[in-house]
Write a protein that holds these residues in place. Sequence first.
Motif, PDB file in Angstrom:
ATOM      1  N   LEU A  76      12.865   2.279   7.939  1.00  0.00           N
ATOM      2  CA  LEU A  76      12.165   1.945   6.707  1.00  0.00           C
ATOM      3  C   LEU A  76      10.799   1.411   7.106  1.00  0.00           C
ATOM      4  N   ASP A  77       9.758   1.791   6.399  1.00  0.00           N
ATOM      5  CA  ASP A  77       8.397   1.524   6.840  1.00  0.00           C
ATOM      6  C   ASP A  77       7.557   1.106   5.627  1.00  0.00           C
ATOM      7  N   ILE A  78       6.879  -0.053   5.722  1.00  0.00           N
ATOM      8  CA  ILE A  78       6.026  -0.533   4.635  1.00  0.00           C
ATOM      9  C   ILE A  78       4.690  -0.998   5.210  1.00  0.00           C
ATOM     10  N   LYS A  79       3.611  -0.611   4.546  1.00  0.00           N
ATOM     11  CA  LYS A  79       2.269  -1.063   4.910  1.00  0.00           C
ATOM     12  C   LYS A  79       1.720  -1.891   3.749  1.00  0.00           C
ATOM     13  N   PHE A  80       1.064  -3.023   4.084  1.00  0.00           N
ATOM     14  CA  PHE A  80       0.659  -3.960   3.036  1.00  0.00           C
ATOM     15  C   PHE A  80      -0.481  -4.846   3.529  1.00  0.00           C
ATOM     16  N   THR A  81      -1.167  -5.472   2.585  1.00  0.00           N
ATOM     17  CA  THR A  81      -2.182  -6.472   2.905  1.00  0.00           C
ATOM     18  C   THR A  81      -1.749  -7.820   2.353  1.00  0.00           C
ATOM     19  N   ILE A  82      -2.254  -8.894   2.965  1.00  0.00           N
ATOM     20  CA  ILE A  82      -2.013 -10.260   2.486  1.00  0.00           C
ATOM     21  C   ILE A  82      -3.363 -10.844   2.100  1.00  0.00           C
ATOM     22  N   THR A  83      -3.522 -11.183   0.836  1.00  0.00           N
ATOM     23  CA  THR A  83      -4.800 -11.686   0.345  1.00  0.00           C
ATOM     24  C   THR A  83      -4.844 -13.204   0.242  1.00  0.00           C
ATOM     25  N   ASN A  84      -3.695 -13.852   0.398  1.00  0.00           N
ATOM     26  CA  ASN A  84      -3.618 -15.312   0.356  1.00  0.00           C
ATOM     27  C   ASN A  84      -3.692 -15.855   1.780  1.00  0.00           C
ATOM     28  N   PRO A  85      -4.773 -16.558   2.155  1.00  0.00           N
ATOM     29  CA  PRO A  85      -4.916 -17.039   3.538  1.00  0.00           C
ATOM     30  C   PRO A  85      -3.793 -17.973   3.977  1.00  0.00           C
ATOM     31  N   LEU A 140       0.807  -1.215   0.000  1.00  0.00           N
ATOM     32  CA  LEU A 140       0.000   0.000   0.000  1.00  0.00           C
ATOM     33  C   LEU A 140       0.837   1.260   0.000  1.00  0.00           C
ATOM     34  N   TRP A 141       1.917   1.250   0.800  1.00  0.00           N
ATOM     35  CA  TRP A 141       2.621   2.506   1.092  1.00  0.00           C
ATOM     36  C   TRP A 141       4.008   2.165   1.614  1.00  0.00           C
ATOM     37  N   ALA A 142       4.964   3.036   1.350  1.00  0.00           N
ATOM     38  CA  ALA A 142       6.321   2.847   1.867  1.00  0.00           C
ATOM     39  C   ALA A 142       6.941   4.207   2.145  1.00  0.00           C
ATOM     40  N   SER A 143       7.915   4.228   3.055  1.00  0.00           N
ATOM     41  CA  SER A 143       8.598   5.488   3.334  1.00  0.00           C
ATOM     42  C   SER A 143       9.889   5.237   4.092  1.00  0.00           C
ATOM     43  N   ARG A 144      10.804   6.167   3.987  1.00  0.00           N
ATOM     44  CA  ARG A 144      11.989   6.254   4.839  1.00  0.00           C
ATOM     45  C   ARG A 144      11.763   7.424   5.779  1.00  0.00           C
ATOM     46  N   CYS A 181      10.793  11.012   4.734  1.00  0.00           N
ATOM     47  CA  CYS A 181       9.634  11.678   5.332  1.00  0.00           C
ATOM     48  C   CYS A 181       8.619  12.125   4.287  1.00  0.00           C
ATOM     49  N   LYS A 182       8.546  11.383   3.207  1.00  0.00           N
ATOM     50  CA  LYS A 182       7.535  11.669   2.195  1.00  0.00           C
ATOM     51  C   LYS A 182       6.727  10.411   1.928  1.00  0.00           C
ATOM     52  N   ASP A 183       5.425  10.587   1.735  1.00  0.00           N
ATOM     53  CA  ASP A 183       4.584   9.450   1.400  1.00  0.00           C
ATOM     54  C   ASP A 183       4.944   8.907   0.027  1.00  0.00           C
ATOM     55  N   VAL A 184       5.099   7.593  -0.057  1.00  0.00           N
ATOM     56  CA  VAL A 184       5.278   6.934  -1.339  1.00  0.00           C
ATOM     57  C   VAL A 184       4.145   5.915  -1.457  1.00  0.00           C
ATOM     58  N   ASN A 185       3.082   6.301  -2.126  1.00  0.00           N
ATOM     59  CA  ASN A 185       1.925   5.435  -2.257  1.00  0.00           C
ATOM     60  C   ASN A 185       2.141   4.433  -3.384  1.00  0.00           C
ATOM     61  N   ILE A 186       2.225   3.150  -3.024  1.00  0.00           N
ATOM     62  CA  ILE A 186       2.287   2.096  -4.032  1.00  0.00           C
ATOM     63  C   ILE A 186       0.879   1.887  -4.601  1.00  0.00           C
ATOM     64  N   ASP A 187      -0.113   1.894  -3.703  1.00  0.00           N
ATOM     65  CA  ASP A 187      -1.510   1.866  -4.105  1.00  0.00           C
ATOM     66  C   ASP A 187      -2.014   3.308  -4.149  1.00  0.00           C
ATOM     67  N   PRO A 188      -2.307   3.842  -5.319  1.00  0.00           N
ATOM     68  CA  PRO A 188      -2.689   5.257  -5.428  1.00  0.00           C
ATOM     69  C   PRO A 188      -3.961   5.597  -4.656  1.00  0.00           C
ATOM     70  N   GLY A 199       8.288   2.382  -5.828  1.00  0.00           N
ATOM     71  CA  GLY A 199       7.173   3.294  -5.596  1.00  0.00           C
ATOM     72  C   GLY A 199       7.474   4.716  -6.002  1.00  0.00           C
ATOM     73  N   VAL A 200       8.736   5.107  -5.877  1.00  0.00           N
ATOM     74  CA  VAL A 200       9.133   6.466  -6.249  1.00  0.00           C
ATOM     75  C   VAL A 200       9.203   6.611  -7.765  1.00  0.00           C
ATOM     76  N   LEU A 201       9.855   5.665  -8.424  1.00  0.00           N
ATOM     77  CA  LEU A 201      10.092   5.774  -9.868  1.00  0.00           C
ATOM     78  C   LEU A 201       8.879   5.335 -10.694  1.00  0.00           C
ATOM     79  N   LYS A 202       8.088   4.417 -10.134  1.00  0.00           N
ATOM     80  CA  LYS A 202       6.879   3.914 -10.808  1.00  0.00           C
ATOM     81  C   LYS A 202       7.132   3.456 -12.248  1.00  0.00           C
TER      82      LYS A 202
END
Length: 300
Positions: free
Chosen positions: A81-90, A11-15, A277-284, A121-124
């Motif tokens: 380093l900080d990453i937020k994510f979901t897991i869809t595979n049970p 979902l999101w990553a940042s330093r 310290c900037k939001d890097v949205n992987i999921d827009p 996420g930065v370069l997309k």
Amino acid sequence: MEHCFSDVQVLWASRFDYQNDWSLRVHAHDHYYQIIHFLEGSAQVQVGKRVVKAQGNLLMFLPPGEMHGILQVYSEKLCTLDIKFTITNPTLANACNVIPVLSLPSGDTLSHIMQSILQQGVLKPPLYQSMCSVQMGMLLIELIRNFQTHSNDPIIKQNVDIPIERVHHPLVRDVLRYLDSRSLDVLCSEDLEAVFSVSYRYLSQLFKQALGCTPIAYAQKSRIETAKTLLISTNATIKQISEKLGYADIHQFTKSFCKLVGLPPARWREQELNFICKDVNIDPDFSNQYFLETGSSFPK
């Protein structure tokens, strides 16, 4: 094609560089996971009902609902380093239950993967979301495998991009283990010949068949990957990093770095630090909610 890999969605990553008067209010996330990797500095953190001192290489693995916060920063600066994510595979989500909330991983594999996700996420580039999903899956599998085996033996650790356990030739495996254990040393072909009692030409043939490069090229790439981690996660000068990695002088280090990365180390560091310290949205569509409390205004 953008979501062709769907077991994990980043979902999101940042330093972040937390300053001495910053804190992160204790909170939890209901619907997604979070990994916070402490790279440098020290702080008092709360996870669940535990309050511990975080410093150096601490990894926080936070499933949905896990309370956490940074109560006080002890050092002048705390780098994460900080990453937020979901897991869809049970099945994958269930396997992640072996990962402890707090751990001290060995080696630089995890930080390399997390930095790569941030860079995607930065370069997309095309299919960046799918690439982030694949890399996040690799990171989770690395953690699961580590804590299922309960092994702290550095001999089996993964270095750079090549998992040793995928290499079948026993001599190549032995050389990889040796190179990983001497990752900060300057090695030459004569060193390897003396240790393994075979010609470097023969070793190079085996390496090229298995990995597509020579042993010395592999070692050089490993040193540059370590340099990148030091550049992004510490305040060490270019000269100090070059000395730590065993280069004869800063010019040799810069030449080697440019050859593999395409930029001088100082310029590469500046480029990477611009994303702190900037939001890097992987999921827009993801909207990050801040729980940060500061003594001064938070840099956007």
